[in-house]
Design a protein around this motif. Sequence first.
Motif, PDB file in Angstrom:
ATOM      1  N   PRO A   1      40.791  30.251  47.101  1.00 32.86           N
ATOM      2  CA  PRO A   1      40.444  29.141  46.209  1.00 32.86           C
ATOM      3  C   PRO A   1      40.664  29.518  44.742  1.00 32.86           C
ATOM      4  O   PRO A   1      40.699  30.702  44.405  1.00 32.86           O
ATOM      5  CB  PRO A   1      38.960  28.903  46.491  1.00 32.86           C
ATOM      6  CG  PRO A   1      38.476  30.091  47.235  1.00 32.86           C
ATOM      7  CD  PRO A   1      39.642  30.756  47.861  1.00 32.86           C
ATOM      8  N   PRO A   2      40.828  28.526  43.881  1.00 32.51           N
ATOM      9  CA  PRO A   2      41.099  28.802  42.471  1.00 32.51           C
ATOM     10  C   PRO A   2      39.946  29.534  41.782  1.00 32.51           C
ATOM     11  O   PRO A   2      38.786  29.360  42.162  1.00 32.51           O
ATOM     12  CB  PRO A   2      41.292  27.412  41.862  1.00 32.51           C
ATOM     13  CG  PRO A   2      40.718  26.451  42.835  1.00 32.51           C
ATOM     14  CD  PRO A   2      40.797  27.086  44.180  1.00 32.51           C
ATOM     15  N   GLY A   3      40.316  30.332  40.825  1.00 32.16           N
ATOM     16  CA  GLY A   3      39.312  30.953  39.956  1.00 32.16           C
ATOM     17  C   GLY A   3      38.477  32.045  40.584  1.00 32.16           C
ATOM     18  O   GLY A   3      37.408  32.369  40.099  1.00 32.16           O
ATOM     19  N   CYS A   4      38.956  32.626  41.688  1.00 34.07           N
ATOM     20  CA  CYS A   4      38.133  33.628  42.376  1.00 34.07           C
ATOM     21  C   CYS A   4      38.637  35.049  42.194  1.00 34.07           C
ATOM     22  O   CYS A   4      38.185  35.957  42.890  1.00 34.07           O
ATOM     23  CB  CYS A   4      38.006  33.284  43.850  1.00 34.07           C
ATOM     24  SG  CYS A   4      36.979  31.819  44.083  1.00 34.07           S
ATOM     25  N   GLY A   5      39.561  35.251  41.288  1.00 27.09           N
ATOM     26  CA  GLY A   5      39.888  36.633  40.932  1.00 27.09           C
ATOM     27  C   GLY A   5      41.230  37.164  41.405  1.00 27.09           C
ATOM     28  O   GLY A   5      41.452  38.368  41.356  1.00 27.09           O
ATOM     29  N   LYS A   6      42.141  36.296  41.845  1.00 24.96           N
ATOM     30  CA  LYS A   6      43.433  36.808  42.318  1.00 24.96           C
ATOM     31  C   LYS A   6      44.187  37.520  41.189  1.00 24.96           C
ATOM     32  O   LYS A   6      44.667  38.636  41.363  1.00 24.96           O
ATOM     33  CB  LYS A   6      44.298  35.655  42.856  1.00 24.96           C
ATOM     34  CG  LYS A   6      43.698  34.997  44.078  1.00 24.96           C
ATOM     35  CD  LYS A   6      44.574  33.881  44.621  1.00 24.96           C
ATOM     36  CE  LYS A   6      44.648  32.676  43.710  1.00 24.96           C
ATOM     37  NZ  LYS A   6      43.357  31.998  43.516  1.00 24.96           N
ATOM     38  N   THR A   7      44.259  36.853  40.052  1.00 21.58           N
ATOM     39  CA  THR A   7      44.970  37.437  38.921  1.00 21.58           C
ATOM     40  C   THR A   7      44.298  38.724  38.461  1.00 21.58           C
ATOM     41  O   THR A   7      44.947  39.741  38.199  1.00 21.58           O
ATOM     42  CB  THR A   7      45.033  36.411  37.764  1.00 21.58           C
ATOM     43  OG1 THR A   7      45.636  35.222  38.263  1.00 21.58           O
ATOM     44  CG2 THR A   7      45.834  36.926  36.606  1.00 21.58           C
ATOM     45  N   PHE A   8      42.986  38.659  38.425  1.00 20.33           N
ATOM     46  CA  PHE A   8      42.189  39.818  38.006  1.00 20.33           C
ATOM     47  C   PHE A   8      42.442  41.015  38.938  1.00 20.33           C
ATOM     48  O   PHE A   8      42.651  42.141  38.484  1.00 20.33           O
ATOM     49  CB  PHE A   8      40.728  39.384  38.065  1.00 20.33           C
ATOM     50  CG  PHE A   8      39.761  40.322  37.415  1.00 20.33           C
ATOM     51  CD1 PHE A   8      39.858  40.645  36.085  1.00 20.33           C
ATOM     52  CD2 PHE A   8      38.712  40.863  38.156  1.00 20.33           C
ATOM     53  CE1 PHE A   8      38.941  41.496  35.488  1.00 20.33           C
ATOM     54  CE2 PHE A   8      37.792  41.711  37.569  1.00 20.33           C
ATOM     55  CZ  PHE A   8      37.905  42.029  36.231  1.00 20.33           C
ATOM     56  N   ILE A   9      42.482  40.741  40.232  1.00 25.82           N
ATOM     57  CA  ILE A   9      42.690  41.808  41.205  1.00 25.82           C
ATOM     58  C   ILE A   9      44.104  42.374  41.105  1.00 25.82           C
ATOM     59  O   ILE A   9      44.307  43.588  41.172  1.00 25.82           O
ATOM     60  CB  ILE A   9      42.377  41.297  42.628  1.00 25.82           C
ATOM     61  CG1 ILE A   9      40.864  41.145  42.773  1.00 25.82           C
ATOM     62  CG2 ILE A   9      42.938  42.225  43.692  1.00 25.82           C
ATOM     63  CD1 ILE A   9      40.420  40.412  44.012  1.00 25.82           C
ATOM     64  N   ALA A  10      45.078  41.489  40.896  1.00 29.17           N
ATOM     65  CA  ALA A  10      46.457  41.962  40.765  1.00 29.17           C
ATOM     66  C   ALA A  10      46.562  42.936  39.592  1.00 29.17           C
ATOM     67  O   ALA A  10      47.200  43.987  39.670  1.00 29.17           O
ATOM     68  CB  ALA A  10      47.399  40.783  40.562  1.00 29.17           C
ATOM     69  N   ARG A  11      45.892  42.583  38.523  1.00 28.82           N
ATOM     70  CA  ARG A  11      45.891  43.445  37.339  1.00 28.82           C
ATOM     71  C   ARG A  11      45.222  44.794  37.652  1.00 28.82           C
ATOM     72  O   ARG A  11      45.682  45.846  37.214  1.00 28.82           O
ATOM     73  CB  ARG A  11      45.149  42.724  36.224  1.00 28.82           C
ATOM     74  CG  ARG A  11      45.412  43.219  34.858  1.00 28.82           C
ATOM     75  CD  ARG A  11      44.809  42.269  33.847  1.00 28.82           C
ATOM     76  NE  ARG A  11      45.733  41.195  33.534  1.00 28.82           N
ATOM     77  CZ  ARG A  11      46.795  41.370  32.750  1.00 28.82           C
ATOM     78  NH1 ARG A  11      47.038  42.522  32.198  1.00 28.82           N
ATOM     79  NH2 ARG A  11      47.604  40.365  32.504  1.00 28.82           N
ATOM     80  N   ALA A  12      44.145  44.731  38.432  1.00 27.44           N
ATOM     81  CA  ALA A  12      43.446  45.965  38.787  1.00 27.44           C
ATOM     82  C   ALA A  12      44.321  46.850  39.676  1.00 27.44           C
ATOM     83  O   ALA A  12      44.296  48.075  39.546  1.00 27.44           O
ATOM     84  CB  ALA A  12      42.131  45.646  39.499  1.00 27.44           C
ATOM     85  N   VAL A  13      45.117  46.228  40.535  1.00 24.58           N
ATOM     86  CA  VAL A  13      46.015  47.006  41.390  1.00 24.58           C
ATOM     87  C   VAL A  13      47.034  47.741  40.527  1.00 24.58           C
ATOM     88  O   VAL A  13      47.301  48.928  40.728  1.00 24.58           O
ATOM     89  CB  VAL A  13      46.729  46.088  42.415  1.00 24.58           C
ATOM     90  CG1 VAL A  13      47.879  46.814  43.085  1.00 24.58           C
ATOM     91  CG2 VAL A  13      45.736  45.596  43.451  1.00 24.58           C
ATOM     92  N   ALA A  14      47.584  47.047  39.544  1.00 26.01           N
ATOM     93  CA  ALA A  14      48.533  47.699  38.634  1.00 26.01           C
ATOM     94  C   ALA A  14      47.848  48.873  37.937  1.00 26.01           C
ATOM     95  O   ALA A  14      48.418  49.950  37.801  1.00 26.01           O
ATOM     96  CB  ALA A  14      49.067  46.705  37.618  1.00 26.01           C
ATOM     97  N   GLY A  15      46.591  48.662  37.534  1.00 28.15           N
ATOM     98  CA  GLY A  15      45.823  49.732  36.883  1.00 28.15           C
ATOM     99  C   GLY A  15      45.679  50.940  37.808  1.00 28.15           C
ATOM    100  O   GLY A  15      45.849  52.074  37.382  1.00 28.15           O
ATOM    101  N   GLU A  16      45.393  50.673  39.084  1.00 30.20           N
ATOM    102  CA  GLU A  16      45.235  51.760  40.047  1.00 30.20           C
ATOM    103  C   GLU A  16      46.517  52.551  40.232  1.00 30.20           C
ATOM    104  O   GLU A  16      46.502  53.757  40.432  1.00 30.20           O
ATOM    105  CB  GLU A  16      44.808  51.215  41.416  1.00 30.20           C
ATOM    106  CG  GLU A  16      43.391  50.693  41.479  1.00 30.20           C
ATOM    107  CD  GLU A  16      42.347  51.777  41.242  1.00 30.20           C
ATOM    108  OE1 GLU A  16      42.535  52.905  41.758  1.00 30.20           O
ATOM    109  OE2 GLU A  16      41.364  51.504  40.545  1.00 30.20           O
ATOM    110  N   LEU A  17      47.638  51.844  40.189  1.00 25.47           N
ATOM    111  CA  LEU A  17      48.921  52.510  40.409  1.00 25.47           C
ATOM    112  C   LEU A  17      49.437  53.153  39.125  1.00 25.47           C
ATOM    113  O   LEU A  17      50.465  53.808  39.133  1.00 25.47           O
ATOM    114  CB  LEU A  17      49.961  51.499  40.908  1.00 25.47           C
ATOM    115  CG  LEU A  17      49.754  50.945  42.318  1.00 25.47           C
ATOM    116  CD1 LEU A  17      50.701  49.789  42.566  1.00 25.47           C
ATOM    117  CD2 LEU A  17      49.971  52.023  43.361  1.00 25.47           C
ATOM    118  N   GLY A  18      48.725  52.933  38.023  1.00 28.57           N
ATOM    119  CA  GLY A  18      49.200  53.429  36.737  1.00 28.57           C
ATOM    120  C   GLY A  18      50.544  52.790  36.396  1.00 28.57           C
ATOM    121  O   GLY A  18      51.405  53.404  35.781  1.00 28.57           O
ATOM    122  N   ALA A  19      50.725  51.560  36.847  1.00 29.50           N
ATOM    123  CA  ALA A  19      52.023  50.904  36.673  1.00 29.50           C
ATOM    124  C   ALA A  19      51.958  49.876  35.551  1.00 29.50           C
ATOM    125  O   ALA A  19      50.892  49.369  35.225  1.00 29.50           O
ATOM    126  CB  ALA A  19      52.411  50.214  37.977  1.00 29.50           C
TER     127      ALA A  19
END
Length: 428
Positions: free
Chosen positions: A188-206
């Motif tokens: 559903p909208p507004g539940c953190g998909k974009t936020f999580i994608a950003r966190a994944v990039a952070g985890e990968l140091g990418a």
Amino acid sequence: MADESPLIRSLRAAVAAAPGDVPLRLHFAELLLAEGRSDEAVAEAAAALQHAPGDAGARALMVRAMGVPPVPPAPDPAPAPAPEPPAPARPDAPRPPSFDWAAAEEQVSDLVGPRFLEDPQAEGGDGLTGDAAAWDVDAPGAVRLADVGGMTDVKERLEAAFLAPMRNPELRRLYGKSLRGGLLLYGPPGCGKTFIARAVAGELGANFLTVSLSDVLDMWIGASEKNVHDIFETARRQAPCVVFLDELDALGGKRSRTQNNGLRNVVNQLLTELDGIASGAGNEGVFVLAATNVPWDVDIALRRPGRLDRTLLVLPPDAPAREAILRYHLRERPIEAVDLGKLVKATEDFSGADLAHLCETAAESALLDSARTGSVRLITTKDLLGAAKQIRPSTEPWFAAARNVAMFANEGGLYDDLLAYLKRKRKL
Ligand SMILES: Nc1ncnc2c1ncn2[C@@H]1O[C@H](COP(=O)(O)OP(=O)(O)OP(=O)(O)O)[C@@H](O)[C@H]1O
Ligand SMILES: [Mg+2]
């Protein structure tokens, strides 16, 4: 600030080093106020109140800094005017002399920071298309999975389905191509998909390259395909890089098959790029994540093995996640002894965006009250619970649609996660 006095500068540093030292912060706020920097003084007083809710000194200072006159003696002998009901003051409406609405609004909005803390990336790129397209790449960000509150299931699945294989070249070699596909986040909208994608990039140091697919689409024939290609070229140059395709449904399967041949070409270009990544050659360190609210609209060809072949359902935040989100949105607001536990219970099914809206609504009601009574008060649990009652979770319509898909169009078990959730929540 270049022009500030050495004393202010060193006090600022001292406060930064000891953020919980309330007397020190108040001392600093006094100095700011003495220099006429009342907005900053208000912010410092608010920060002090976060550390020491109800501290009388901090409250008094805040009231002074906000410049609320101590209820003026009426100039004429007429009975003191009853406080006006707060007709939401229009900017041009006459104001009661005892309270300067505009100034207070300005001060309080300075105090509470940006009205909505929206992820600028969620708005979707810069609308750059055509030759000049320079796709914005963010350096490895500060957001990590640890910043995502709660959502243990999501984190575990991300770790197993994406992060572990990406971090571990041996494992990748062992499994070969099958681990090279991308991951599709849906929910559903507004539940953190974009936020999580950003966190994944952070985890990968990418690096993080976010693309809203509606920005890719260009009216010039061929330009949209070129945009897609440019995006992946940029990612290759900036590897390691996560390419995040937001609003993947903009290339909806239904639409692309019917009226619009142009879209078909864009999908094909995207398929070529995804297959290129799956084959590895020249694509080391490029990872693809995508997001959509309507996965059932996504062209099925994009979801074949080696492409966006893994899915991750991002549901409304669970209790710990709601607590984290509420803390975040209240962090710079003047609150008083807020009972987060109660609030978390009252906000089941609220999305992250709904929670942000709730904090905003509560702040507004405290502001209105302050204006009405002429004395500043802090945001209370009652304001927040009141706001929670007013707001309907925006996820409801989504679940109504998703329910049908999960029940009648769950081909190949695409929506098993969703089905399990709906059963668990007795929404079926
Ligand atoms: N688990 C969480 N922990 C902390 N903050 C969160 C969490 N989930 C969501 N948020 C907050 O909620 C806001 C909305 O999330 P986000 O924009 O990522 O949602 P979305 O699913 O991408 O929405 P849309 O479908 O509208 O694109 C984010 O800015 C983030 O601050
Ligand atoms: Mg989003």
